[in-house]
Design a protein around this motif. Structure first.
Motif, PDB file in Angstrom:
ATOM      1  N   GLY A  47       0.800  -1.216   0.000  1.00  0.00           N
ATOM      2  CA  GLY A  47       0.000   0.000   0.000  1.00  0.00           C
ATOM      3  C   GLY A  47       0.833   1.266   0.000  1.00  0.00           C
ATOM      4  O   GLY A  47       0.446   2.281  -0.599  1.00  0.00           O
ATOM      5  N   VAL A  48       1.988   1.242   0.655  1.00  0.00           N
ATOM      6  CA  VAL A  48       2.862   2.415   0.676  1.00  0.00           C
ATOM      7  C   VAL A  48       3.376   2.707  -0.734  1.00  0.00           C
ATOM      8  O   VAL A  48       3.420   3.866  -1.174  1.00  0.00           O
ATOM      9  CB  VAL A  48       4.029   2.200   1.645  1.00  0.00           C
ATOM     10  CG1 VAL A  48       4.999   3.372   1.596  1.00  0.00           C
ATOM     11  CG2 VAL A  48       3.514   2.000   3.071  1.00  0.00           C
ATOM     12  N   ALA A  49       3.766   1.655  -1.453  1.00  0.00           N
ATOM     13  CA  ALA A  49       4.257   1.836  -2.819  1.00  0.00           C
ATOM     14  C   ALA A  49       3.170   2.405  -3.719  1.00  0.00           C
ATOM     15  O   ALA A  49       3.425   3.293  -4.547  1.00  0.00           O
ATOM     16  CB  ALA A  49       4.764   0.502  -3.362  1.00  0.00           C
ATOM     17  N   ILE A  50       1.940   1.902  -3.569  1.00  0.00           N
ATOM     18  CA  ILE A  50       0.828   2.415  -4.380  1.00  0.00           C
ATOM     19  C   ILE A  50       0.577   3.883  -4.083  1.00  0.00           C
ATOM     20  O   ILE A  50       0.373   4.700  -4.986  1.00  0.00           O
ATOM     21  CB  ILE A  50      -0.436   1.582  -4.119  1.00  0.00           C
ATOM     22  CG1 ILE A  50      -0.289   0.189  -4.721  1.00  0.00           C
ATOM     23  CG2 ILE A  50      -1.677   2.272  -4.696  1.00  0.00           C
ATOM     24  CD1 ILE A  50      -1.462  -0.712  -4.487  1.00  0.00           C
ATOM     25  N   ALA A  51       0.596   4.240  -2.802  1.00  0.00           N
ATOM     26  CA  ALA A  51       0.374   5.640  -2.434  1.00  0.00           C
ATOM     27  C   ALA A  51       1.450   6.545  -3.018  1.00  0.00           C
ATOM     28  O   ALA A  51       1.157   7.643  -3.506  1.00  0.00           O
ATOM     29  CB  ALA A  51       0.336   5.775  -0.911  1.00  0.00           C
ATOM     30  N   MET A  52       2.695   6.103  -2.996  1.00  0.00           N
ATOM     31  CA  MET A  52       3.777   6.908  -3.548  1.00  0.00           C
ATOM     32  C   MET A  52       3.646   7.046  -5.063  1.00  0.00           C
ATOM     33  O   MET A  52       3.892   8.121  -5.620  1.00  0.00           O
ATOM     34  CB  MET A  52       5.126   6.287  -3.190  1.00  0.00           C
ATOM     35  CG  MET A  52       5.428   6.262  -1.702  1.00  0.00           C
ATOM     36  SD  MET A  52       5.391   7.905  -0.951  1.00  0.00           S
ATOM     37  CE  MET A  52       6.750   8.699  -1.808  1.00  0.00           C
ATOM     38  N   VAL A  53       3.254   5.969  -5.744  1.00  0.00           N
ATOM     39  CA  VAL A  53       3.069   6.026  -7.193  1.00  0.00           C
ATOM     40  C   VAL A  53       1.960   7.002  -7.556  1.00  0.00           C
ATOM     41  O   VAL A  53       2.116   7.861  -8.449  1.00  0.00           O
ATOM     42  CB  VAL A  53       2.764   4.626  -7.753  1.00  0.00           C
ATOM     43  CG1 VAL A  53       2.292   4.721  -9.204  1.00  0.00           C
ATOM     44  CG2 VAL A  53       3.996   3.732  -7.664  1.00  0.00           C
ATOM     45  N   PHE A  54       0.827   6.925  -6.871  1.00  0.00           N
ATOM     46  CA  PHE A  54      -0.292   7.804  -7.193  1.00  0.00           C
ATOM     47  C   PHE A  54      -0.053   9.225  -6.718  1.00  0.00           C
ATOM     48  O   PHE A  54      -0.687  10.162  -7.214  1.00  0.00           O
ATOM     49  CB  PHE A  54      -1.590   7.243  -6.605  1.00  0.00           C
ATOM     50  CG  PHE A  54      -2.253   6.237  -7.494  1.00  0.00           C
ATOM     51  CD1 PHE A  54      -3.202   6.626  -8.425  1.00  0.00           C
ATOM     52  CD2 PHE A  54      -1.922   4.896  -7.410  1.00  0.00           C
ATOM     53  CE1 PHE A  54      -3.810   5.708  -9.253  1.00  0.00           C
ATOM     54  CE2 PHE A  54      -2.521   3.962  -8.237  1.00  0.00           C
ATOM     55  CZ  PHE A  54      -3.461   4.368  -9.164  1.00  0.00           C
ATOM     56  N   PRO A  60       0.508  18.098 -10.126  1.00  0.00           N
ATOM     57  CA  PRO A  60       0.279  19.041 -11.241  1.00  0.00           C
ATOM     58  C   PRO A  60       1.319  18.839 -12.335  1.00  0.00           C
ATOM     59  O   PRO A  60       2.518  18.871 -12.075  1.00  0.00           O
ATOM     60  CB  PRO A  60       0.415  20.413 -10.565  1.00  0.00           C
ATOM     61  CG  PRO A  60       0.097  20.168  -9.123  1.00  0.00           C
ATOM     62  CD  PRO A  60       0.613  18.787  -8.826  1.00  0.00           C
ATOM     63  N   GLY A  61       0.867  18.617 -13.545  1.00  0.00           N
ATOM     64  CA  GLY A  61       1.769  18.341 -14.646  1.00  0.00           C
ATOM     65  C   GLY A  61       2.317  16.932 -14.646  1.00  0.00           C
ATOM     66  O   GLY A  61       3.230  16.619 -15.414  1.00  0.00           O
ATOM     67  N   GLY A  62       1.742  16.072 -13.793  1.00  0.00           N
ATOM     68  CA  GLY A  62       2.211  14.698 -13.688  1.00  0.00           C
ATOM     69  C   GLY A  62       1.589  13.786 -14.729  1.00  0.00           C
ATOM     70  O   GLY A  62       1.130  14.232 -15.797  1.00  0.00           O
ATOM     71  N   THR A  63       1.557  12.504 -14.399  1.00  0.00           N
ATOM     72  CA  THR A  63       1.122  11.492 -15.368  1.00  0.00           C
ATOM     73  C   THR A  63      -0.316  11.716 -15.824  1.00  0.00           C
ATOM     74  O   THR A  63      -0.618  11.648 -17.023  1.00  0.00           O
ATOM     75  CB  THR A  63       1.262  10.090 -14.755  1.00  0.00           C
ATOM     76  OG1 THR A  63       2.592   9.904 -14.275  1.00  0.00           O
ATOM     77  CG2 THR A  63       0.951   9.023 -15.794  1.00  0.00           C
ATOM     78  N   LEU A  64      -1.205  11.973 -14.888  1.00  0.00           N
ATOM     79  CA  LEU A  64      -2.612  12.147 -15.248  1.00  0.00           C
ATOM     80  C   LEU A  64      -2.810  13.376 -16.125  1.00  0.00           C
ATOM     81  O   LEU A  64      -3.513  13.318 -17.145  1.00  0.00           O
ATOM     82  CB  LEU A  64      -3.470  12.247 -13.987  1.00  0.00           C
ATOM     83  CG  LEU A  64      -4.970  12.438 -14.205  1.00  0.00           C
ATOM     84  CD1 LEU A  64      -5.540  11.328 -15.072  1.00  0.00           C
ATOM     85  CD2 LEU A  64      -5.707  12.510 -12.876  1.00  0.00           C
ATOM     86  N   ASP A  65      -2.202  14.488 -15.757  1.00  0.00           N
ATOM     87  CA  ASP A  65      -2.339  15.702 -16.561  1.00  0.00           C
ATOM     88  C   ASP A  65      -1.728  15.525 -17.946  1.00  0.00           C
ATOM     89  O   ASP A  65      -2.270  16.014 -18.946  1.00  0.00           O
ATOM     90  CB  ASP A  65      -1.674  16.877 -15.844  1.00  0.00           C
ATOM     91  CG  ASP A  65      -2.470  17.346 -14.636  1.00  0.00           C
ATOM     92  OD1 ASP A  65      -3.643  16.946 -14.525  1.00  0.00           O
ATOM     93  OD2 ASP A  65      -1.924  18.099 -13.812  1.00  0.00           O
TER      94      ASP A  65
END
Length: 223
Positions: A47-54, A60-65
């Motif tokens: 869960g820690v790894a998932i939280a860090m990835v998301f 802002p300006g990251g993967t989703l944007d």
């Protein structure tokens, strides 16, 4: 507790998606083993790894944007973890992605426990996939659906890991468990924090009791 509504809504969506994918992949579909692995894999990640990835995904300006701009939807970009109106939806979506695989495996195992002869008989009688789902699969996995709702609601009320790591409860994302932890370790009111934990336990037990009353554990006779 008010913020838990986002996670409860996400849990309902998660169960619906898990049931859909489990039903589709229970039939003969190309690359279904690959799809099973893709859906279940996030549940195996820490869960820690998932939280860090998301955390980087929603920057802002990251993967989703970047993905939105690539699709010509750059106008939808916003402060995914900075806007109090959006942040809980972002965190709830992260939880859906992580725990979808658990419900998917539960549903898939329950569906595969239904005798294959019943599916064959239904196909001979002219039943399509929807009829098989409605009259054969859905009644056969009803206890598992009830169990999934108990786990989903109790998990929604006790959500902690992802919002704590990603936001620390900031910008309106503080859940009941984060409030309890802060009460105990930041404000040093251990007694009040213990009372809050007991209240959460009682709420979960009440939800479980209501669910068992509304949806009794009935097993369909498949013989």
């Amino acid at each position: 507790m008010l913020r838990s509504r986002h996670y409860i809504g996400a849990s309902v969506l998660q169960i619906a998606l898990a049931l859909y994918f489990a039903t589709v992949l229970s039939f003969n579909v190309r690359f279904r083993n690959l799809f099973k692995g893709i859906i279940f894999f996030p549940y195996l990640i820490n869960g820690v790894a998932i939280a860090m990835v998301f955390l980087y995904f929603f920057q802002p300006g990251g993967t989703l944007d970047s993905a939105l701009r690539l699709l010509g939807l750059g106008g939808l970009s916003q402060q995914w973890l900075g806007d109090p109106e959006v942040i809980n939806y972002s965190l709830a979506g992260t939880s859906v992605w992580r725990y979808l695989g658990l419900n998917f495996v539960l549903f898939l195992g329950a569906i595969q426990s239904i005798p294959a002869q019943l599916h064959e008989a239904a196909e001979i009688d002219g039943a399509n996939r929807w009829h098989q789902f409605r009259y054969l699969i859905l009644p056969g996995i009803r206890p598992i659906i009830g169990l999934s709702f108990i786990l989903a609601i109790s998990g929604s009320l006790a959500v902690f890991e992802i919002p704590w790591i990603m936001t620390g409860g900031a910008n309106g994302s503080e859940t009941f468990v984060i409030q309890t932890v802060n009460m105990a370790f930041r404000y040093h009111k251990v007694g009040l924090a213990s009372a809050m934990a007991v209240i959460l336990l009682l709420i979960v037990l009440l939800v479980t009791w209501v669910q068992r009353r509304v949806v009794p554990d009935e097993r369909v006779n498949l013989s």
